[in-house]
Design a protein around this motif. Sequence first.
Motif, short mmCIF file in Angstrom:
data_model
loop_
_atom_site.label_atom_id
_atom_site.label_comp_id
_atom_site.label_asym_id
_atom_site.label_seq_id
_atom_site.Cartn_x
_atom_site.Cartn_y
_atom_site.Cartn_z
N SER A 1 23.91 10.58 53.57
CA SER A 1 24.30 9.39 54.34
C SER A 1 25.68 9.53 54.97
O SER A 1 26.01 8.83 55.91
CB SER A 1 24.25 8.15 53.44
N PHE B 1 19.45 14.55 51.58
CA PHE B 1 19.59 15.60 50.56
C PHE B 1 19.47 14.96 49.18
O PHE B 1 20.21 15.26 48.26
CB PHE B 1 20.95 16.31 50.75
N SER C 1 21.75 17.16 55.35
CA SER C 1 22.72 16.07 55.49
C SER C 1 22.46 15.01 54.44
O SER C 1 21.38 14.97 53.83
CB SER C 1 22.61 15.43 56.88
N ARG D 1 6.59 16.27 38.35
CA ARG D 1 6.67 15.05 39.18
C ARG D 1 7.95 15.00 39.99
O ARG D 1 7.95 14.63 41.16
CB ARG D 1 6.54 13.78 38.31
N VAL E 1 13.85 14.16 47.70
CA VAL E 1 12.88 14.77 48.61
C VAL E 1 13.55 15.84 49.49
O VAL E 1 13.05 16.97 49.61
CB VAL E 1 12.20 13.67 49.47
N GLY E 2 14.67 15.49 50.10
CA GLY E 2 15.35 16.43 51.00
C GLY E 2 15.78 17.69 50.28
O GLY E 2 15.58 18.82 50.77
N LEU F 1 15.57 8.04 55.63
CA LEU F 1 15.01 6.67 55.68
C LEU F 1 14.16 6.49 56.94
O LEU F 1 13.96 7.43 57.71
CB LEU F 1 16.16 5.66 55.66
N ASN G 1 24.68 13.30 61.48
CA ASN G 1 23.23 13.16 61.30
C ASN G 1 22.51 13.18 62.64
O ASN G 1 21.40 13.71 62.75
CB ASN G 1 22.93 11.86 60.56
N ASP H 1 11.59 5.52 44.08
CA ASP H 1 11.75 5.75 45.52
C ASP H 1 13.25 5.94 45.74
O ASP H 1 13.96 6.37 44.82
CB ASP H 1 11.17 4.56 46.31
N VAL H 2 13.73 5.57 46.92
CA VAL H 2 15.14 5.81 47.25
C VAL H 2 16.04 5.13 46.20
O VAL H 2 15.88 3.94 45.91
CB VAL H 2 15.45 5.28 48.67
N ASN H 3 16.96 5.91 45.66
CA ASN H 3 17.97 5.44 44.69
C ASN H 3 17.41 5.01 43.34
O ASN H 3 18.10 4.37 42.56
CB ASN H 3 18.81 4.29 45.26
N GLN I 1 17.12 16.38 57.22
CA GLN I 1 17.97 15.19 57.14
C GLN I 1 17.72 14.48 55.81
O GLN I 1 16.59 14.10 55.52
CB GLN I 1 17.66 14.22 58.29
N ALA J 1 10.35 11.72 54.86
CA ALA J 1 10.69 10.31 54.59
C ALA J 1 9.48 9.47 54.96
O ALA J 1 8.56 9.95 55.62
CB ALA J 1 11.89 9.89 55.42
N GLY K 1 4.06 13.43 46.21
CA GLY K 1 4.72 12.62 45.18
C GLY K 1 3.73 11.68 44.52
O GLY K 1 3.60 11.66 43.28
N ALA L 1 14.10 13.46 56.00
CA ALA L 1 13.80 13.18 54.59
C ALA L 1 14.76 12.13 54.05
O ALA L 1 15.14 12.16 52.88
CB ALA L 1 13.88 14.47 53.76
P1 NAD Z 1 17.02 9.60 47.37
O1 NAD Z 1 17.70 8.33 47.09
O2 NAD Z 1 16.90 10.60 46.28
O3 NAD Z 1 17.73 10.34 48.62
C1 NAD Z 1 17.94 9.74 49.86
C2 NAD Z 1 18.81 10.69 50.67
O4 NAD Z 1 18.93 10.18 52.00
C3 NAD Z 1 20.23 10.82 50.13
O5 NAD Z 1 20.66 12.16 50.29
C4 NAD Z 1 21.04 9.90 51.04
O6 NAD Z 1 22.40 10.25 51.12
C5 NAD Z 1 20.31 10.18 52.35
N1 NAD Z 1 20.55 9.14 53.36
C6 NAD Z 1 20.58 7.80 53.20
N2 NAD Z 1 20.87 7.20 54.37
C7 NAD Z 1 20.99 8.21 55.27
C8 NAD Z 1 21.28 8.25 56.66
N3 NAD Z 1 21.51 7.13 57.35
N4 NAD Z 1 21.34 9.47 57.26
C9 NAD Z 1 21.10 10.58 56.57
N5 NAD Z 1 20.83 10.62 55.26
C10 NAD Z 1 20.78 9.44 54.64
O7 NAD Z 1 15.59 9.20 47.96
P2 NAD Z 1 14.29 10.12 48.05
O8 NAD Z 1 13.45 9.80 46.87
O9 NAD Z 1 14.69 11.51 48.35
O10 NAD Z 1 13.55 9.46 49.31
C11 NAD Z 1 13.80 9.88 50.63
C12 NAD Z 1 12.65 9.45 51.52
O11 NAD Z 1 11.44 10.01 51.03
C13 NAD Z 1 12.40 7.94 51.58
O12 NAD Z 1 11.92 7.60 52.85
C14 NAD Z 1 11.32 7.75 50.54
O13 NAD Z 1 10.59 6.54 50.76
C15 NAD Z 1 10.50 8.98 50.79
N6 NAD Z 1 9.62 9.38 49.70
C16 NAD Z 1 10.09 9.61 48.46
C17 NAD Z 1 9.22 10.06 47.47
C18 NAD Z 1 9.70 10.43 46.09
O14 NAD Z 1 8.89 10.94 45.33
N7 NAD Z 1 10.94 10.24 45.75
C19 NAD Z 1 7.86 10.21 47.74
C20 NAD Z 1 7.40 9.97 49.04
C21 NAD Z 1 8.29 9.55 50.00
#
Ligand code: NAD
Length: 430
Positions: A254, A230, A252, A197, A233-234, A315, A299, A149-151, A228, A336, A365, A313
């Motif tokens: 964080s 990058f 965008s 994946r 997912v974004g 939080l 943002n 998931d995130v990070n 929103q 997101a 996902g 995309a």
């Molecule tokens: P990631 O860690 O790869 O990316 C997160 C992105 O969000 C980064 O670009 C970060 O800089 C940005 N971000 C963080 N805080 C922010 C803010 N306050 N304003 C704007 N941007 C901000 O995580 P991810 O896997 O891309 O997940 C993103 C979302 O998608 C989450 O809600 C996650 O639960 C959801 N999600 C992910 C998956 C997956 O397969 N990875 C599947 C379903 C849902």
Amino acid sequence: MVGTNPFESAMAQLSKAASFIGKSDPKVNEKLEILKQPQRIINVTIPVRMDNGKIRIFQGYRVQFNNARGPYKGGIRYHHNVSLDEVKALSFWMAMKCAVADLPLGGGKGGIIVDPKTLSVKELERLSRGYARAIADNIGPDKDVPAPDVNTTGQIMGWMIDELIKLQPKKLSKKEEMKLRSTITGKLIKDGGSEGREEATGLGGLFVLQAMLSKMKLTGKKLTVAVQGFGNVGYNIAKFLHENGFTVVAVSDSKGGIYVPEGLSPVLTLECKKKNGTLVGCYCFGSVCDMKKGKQITNEALLELPVDILVPAALESAITKDNAPKIKAKVILEMANGPTTPEADTILYKRGIPVIPDILSNSGGVSVSAFEWEQNLKGQHWSKKAVNAKLKAKMEKAASDIWTTSKNIKTDLRTSAFVVALGRILKAMK
Ligand code: NAD
């Protein structure tokens, strides 16, 4: 994105959907009551030897919400704002999402309170291995199947699965090891991961959006998009939308965003961001990045751009009662988890802006994660073409089920998605 409790939002969504379900049956009421709390909350402390030789204790969670339809399934988040209520909400949404995608899985989620950017790679590895050890007894192919998931990344999943293999009292046969590998999905291909994946959430989002736009009769013209976030997912949804004729004008992270009115190239923008360490100045159009092509935006401003499609995309709780009245997009595609609060949902519904809900839009996902689990269990490795074809069929069916339900019960797409999911979960509950 602060100040809103995601679990309260999740429960408000549950109670709204429950009002559409025949509650004259006391058994249904009992089951709905059970669905208000997770079945199990695992609270762990993870001692990690830091590079300076000192021990630091991290707090982690695994929440197992509901397994009526199959093993718990859901990612692991590393973030300094992780809280138990957030993990509970995310695990609830996973249960709903797996049911929307009609996967034989329940819902779970994990998290560690940590800003991974402050750790060295070795510290991150020790933390990930420590978390895997801490939850090892509670996960497994038939119990609970975590993912990124995130990070968290394929590499992190690889460390975790390696730790689980090391914990085995005896050397496993190839077949036994492959079964054990199905405990965690989102792995790198070399560790038993599935083709497709990495980009599945983004690609699934494209398939859902295309299916929904065609129902809404919004196809045929070049639509503009703001994204929103990058990250995995974004970036991937931006890339797939760009490749499929949409004009992505803003993205965008964080630290803030960029606006390129002519439409940016996501691939080049990512390369530029990696090189410069920031999105600022990465106004990449066609095959060049040019300072004159775009500008920096916040943002908050990105969410209010005059675009056709807005894609949160990042939080939770990005769209609230404060900015919902100012949103100019015609459609919102939630990539997101939980980006829109219930109050914002009501405002957007009244304003006639359809929100394609997270539990549908980003279910690609977990769908490919389920394919990975299935491939590991069967000792198979499917081609990318086969994976993507299965994903497309799954997303189109899920989108169609929810669209039809929304027309039948005359409500918004989110409530319809919950009604579809709840129908399937209630049926499976004893
Ligand atoms: P990631 O860690 O790869 O990316 C997160 C992105 O969000 C980064 O670009 C970060 O800089 C940005 N971000 C963080 N805080 C922010 C803010 N306050 N304003 C704007 N941007 C901000 O995580 P991810 O896997 O891309 O997940 C993103 C979302 O998608 C989450 O809600 C996650 O639960 C959801 N999600 C992910 C998956 C997956 O397969 N990875 C599947 C379903 C849902």
